[in-house]
Design an enzyme around this catalytic site. Structure first.
Site, PDB file in Angstrom:
ATOM      1  N   MET A 105      24.748  39.645 -11.725  1.00 37.85           N
ATOM      2  CA  MET A 105      24.117  40.853 -12.187  1.00 37.85           C
ATOM      3  C   MET A 105      24.742  41.254 -13.496  1.00 37.85           C
ATOM      4  O   MET A 105      25.419  42.244 -13.551  1.00 37.85           O
ATOM      5  CB  MET A 105      24.320  41.923 -11.111  1.00 37.85           C
ATOM      6  CG  MET A 105      23.499  43.167 -11.176  1.00 37.85           C
ATOM      7  SD  MET A 105      23.191  44.151 -12.605  1.00 37.85           S
ATOM      8  CE  MET A 105      24.681  44.528 -13.393  1.00 37.85           C
ATOM      9  N   PRO A 106      24.571  40.482 -14.510  1.00 40.67           N
ATOM     10  CA  PRO A 106      25.121  40.910 -15.791  1.00 40.67           C
ATOM     11  C   PRO A 106      24.305  42.047 -16.413  1.00 40.67           C
ATOM     12  O   PRO A 106      23.093  42.114 -16.246  1.00 40.67           O
ATOM     13  CB  PRO A 106      25.023  39.665 -16.664  1.00 40.67           C
ATOM     14  CG  PRO A 106      24.791  38.538 -15.738  1.00 40.67           C
ATOM     15  CD  PRO A 106      24.099  39.113 -14.542  1.00 40.67           C
ATOM     16  N   PHE A 107      25.010  42.918 -17.093  1.00 39.08           N
ATOM     17  CA  PHE A 107      24.400  43.921 -17.961  1.00 39.08           C
ATOM     18  C   PHE A 107      24.772  43.490 -19.371  1.00 39.08           C
ATOM     19  O   PHE A 107      25.950  43.274 -19.670  1.00 39.08           O
ATOM     20  CB  PHE A 107      24.942  45.312 -17.634  1.00 39.08           C
ATOM     21  CG  PHE A 107      24.561  46.360 -18.636  1.00 39.08           C
ATOM     22  CD1 PHE A 107      23.236  46.599 -18.955  1.00 39.08           C
ATOM     23  CD2 PHE A 107      25.534  47.116 -19.254  1.00 39.08           C
ATOM     24  CE1 PHE A 107      22.885  47.568 -19.886  1.00 39.08           C
ATOM     25  CE2 PHE A 107      25.203  48.097 -20.177  1.00 39.08           C
ATOM     26  CZ  PHE A 107      23.879  48.323 -20.491  1.00 39.08           C
TER      27      PHE A 107
END
Length: 134
Positions: free
Chosen positions: A1-3
């Site tokens: 879940m990279p931002f």
């Protein structure tokens, strides 16, 4: 879940901005094996004099095609995986006219307790979402 935050110098067309965002996401999907729809990105354009990015003594010059990328992600990935992310992003951006000297990337790690996807709740720690890689 990279931002992912993508900062660049103002002047690209909207389709170019989207292509850079998509290329960055493609690299993360390929290397980190994240779901295709696991996309959280902010693209910010700046005046040329509002971005300062020299070469850290490496002996090359950056151009106005500079793309600076910050990836906020769960901790625990190896140095090898991070290096593969850097390489994959550079390879994805090159056909878009962003050469290697104009790709600056930083990875910022944190834990599952550091994320809220909405409603003021920490979905990872509450068990509503599975923690990536676990």
């Amino acid at each position: 879940m990279p931002f992912v935050r993508i900062d660049l110098i103002r002047g690209r067309r909207p389709d170019e901005l989207r292509a850079i965002a998509d290329a960055t996401h493609r690299a993360l999907v390929d290397v980190l094996d994240i779901p295709e729809r696991d996309t959280f990105q902010v693209i910010t354009e700046h005046d040329a004099d509002h971005i300062i990015a020299l070469d850290a003594g490496l002996g090359f010059e950056r151009t106005d095609r500079l793309v600076m990328i910050q990836i906020f992600t769960q901790s625990g990935r190896t140095t090898e995986v991070k290096q593969r992310v850097f390489q994959a992003i550079a390879e994805q951006l090159d056909p878009l006219g962003v050469s290697g000297e104009d790709v600056f990337i930083g990875i910022v790690e944190n834990g599952p307790q550091d994320w809220s996807f909405g409603f003021g709740r920490a979905q990872y720690t509450e068990g509503e979402l599975a923690v990536p890689g676990r």
